[in-house]
Design an enzyme around this catalytic site. Structure first.
Site, PDB file in Angstrom:
ATOM      1  N   LYS A 110       0.832  -1.230   0.092  1.00  0.00           N
ATOM      2  CA  LYS A 110      -0.046   0.006  -0.010  1.00  0.00           C
ATOM      3  C   LYS A 110       0.795   1.331   0.131  1.00  0.00           C
ATOM      4  CE  LYS A 110      -3.909  -2.171   2.281  1.00  0.00           C
ATOM      5  NZ  LYS A 110      -4.584  -2.485   3.449  1.00  0.00           N
ATOM      6  N   GLN A 113      -4.570  -1.168   9.815  1.00  0.00           N
ATOM      7  CA  GLN A 113      -4.642  -2.656   9.318  1.00  0.00           C
ATOM      8  C   GLN A 113      -5.212  -3.839  10.010  1.00  0.00           C
ATOM      9  OE1 GLN A 113      -3.393  -3.428   5.818  1.00  0.00           O
ATOM     10  NE2 GLN A 113      -4.242  -5.326   6.300  1.00  0.00           N
ATOM     11  N   ASP A 164     -11.287   3.260   4.194  1.00  0.00           N
ATOM     12  CA  ASP A 164     -11.629   1.857   4.169  1.00  0.00           C
ATOM     13  C   ASP A 164     -13.215   1.593   4.034  1.00  0.00           C
ATOM     14  OD1 ASP A 164      -9.737   0.139   3.858  1.00  0.00           O
ATOM     15  OD2 ASP A 164      -9.439  -0.096   6.032  1.00  0.00           O
TER      16      ASP A 164
END
Ligand code: NAD
Length: 297
Positions: free
Chosen positions: A54, A98, A121
């Site tokens: 990422k 994460q 997200d």
């Protein structure tokens, strides 16, 4: 029939390129780059690989990547303090923590602490609610990436089509079903308690498999000509003498390919789209957080 193989890698590269060009435009207007903060807690090997990928993709798309790596025994209040600092930081447009988190940390509380305006997200209840009622908000990256792949083949209107989503998680199955509904498909959500799954899947023009069971969906479950989006990522046990087992999806690809009209491969299908959409969401957040008119992407 041999199905068209949907090239997620190529679609993701096109999206990343558009995002990269728009990020330069943003930087000219705002006099700063869009910024994505990624928080990794602990030493989980797979998570470290994802976070590294990422970070690289973020920088390649002309954005700033801020990586925060905390020890596995980080207490909840320390993580919440970091999230609050990132919420207040004007250089940070998107925040991603994460998952999965170590057991002492409460993922729901951490997600709730992220500002919905920086929740790239799309996991915050406020963004999940917006999606449910059809308001503009951040949509989870994997299902939005699946929709983009579907759109390339079928356009944005799935009126009259039957869609079956297998899996009802908050990060894939449920938002996927909402997006398909918004696109006017007739949607069924199947899950671990669904009876006669093969029969349910057989009526679908679009199948989205998000279960996490290697090659569970067989070729003879599919309606001829159906479009198959395989979200699953499963590693098979290694062949004798080989280091790592092969990666496969939730769909038995070789069988499905003989029946379906189009299918995403694993790897190289949905996976690459997830990161590209994360960059897209970060770009959108940057425009919104700066009060600039956001581009249509
Ligand atoms: P999850 O474990 O949270 O949810 C799995 C879902 O599958 C559950 O809703 C469950 O009801 C359903 N299920 C379990 N067994 C079933 C069965 N026998 N029949 C029908 N349904 C069953 O998983 P998730 O986070 O939604 O992820 C699903 C898969 O997608 C995993 O393989 C994951 O690695 C993969 N994934 C891939 C990406 C990507 O970028 N490609 C992103 C997220 C998840």
């Amino acid at each position: 029939m041999t199905a068209e193989v949907i090239d997620g890698k190529a679609a993701a590269a096109r999206l990343r390129e558009r995002v990269g060009a728009l990020a330069l435009d943003f930087a000219r207007q705002a006099e700063r780059k869009p910024g994505l903060a990624v928080v990794l807690i602990g030493e989980d090997a797979a998570s470290q690989v994802y976070v590294g990928a990422k970070g690289k993709a973020t920088v390649a798309a002309n954005m700033n990547s801020f990586e925060h790596h905390l020890p596995a025994d980080t207490p909840q209040d320390a993580l919440l303090t970091l999230v609050e600092q990132l919420n207040a930081d004007k250089a940070v447009d998107g925040i991603l923590v994460q998952l999965p988190l170590p057991p002492q940390l409460d993922a729901q509380a951490v997600i709730a602490a992220i500002s919905p305006d920086k929740d790239v997200d799309g996991f915050h209840v406020s963004n999940a609610g917006r999606l449910a009622v059809g308001q503009d908000g951040f949509v989870p990256c994997t299902p939005l990436g699946c929709m983009m792949l579907l759109e390339e083949r079928h356009g944005s209107d799935l009126s009259g089509m039957e869609a079956v989503v297998i899996g009802r998680s908050n990060i894939v199955g449920k938002p996927m079903a909402q997006l398909l509904l918004q696109a006017n498909a007739t949607v069924t959500i199947a899950h671990s308690r669904t009876r006669n799954l093969a029969e349910v899947v057989r009526r679908a023009d679009v199948v989205v498999a998000a279960v996490g069971l290697a090659e569970m969906v067989r070729g003879d479950w599919l309606k001829p000509g159906a479009t198959i989006i395989d979200v699953g990522i499963n590693r098979l046990p290694p062949e004798p003498g080989a280091g790592k087992g092969r990666l496969v999806g939730d769909v038995a690809f070789a069988e499905a390919r003989e029946v379906a009209g189009a299918i995403t491969p694993v790897p190289g299908g949905v996976g690459p789209m997830t990161i590209a959409v994360l960059l897209r969401n970060t770009l959108v957040a940057a425009y919104q957080n700066s009060g600039l008119a956001k581009p249509d992407i």
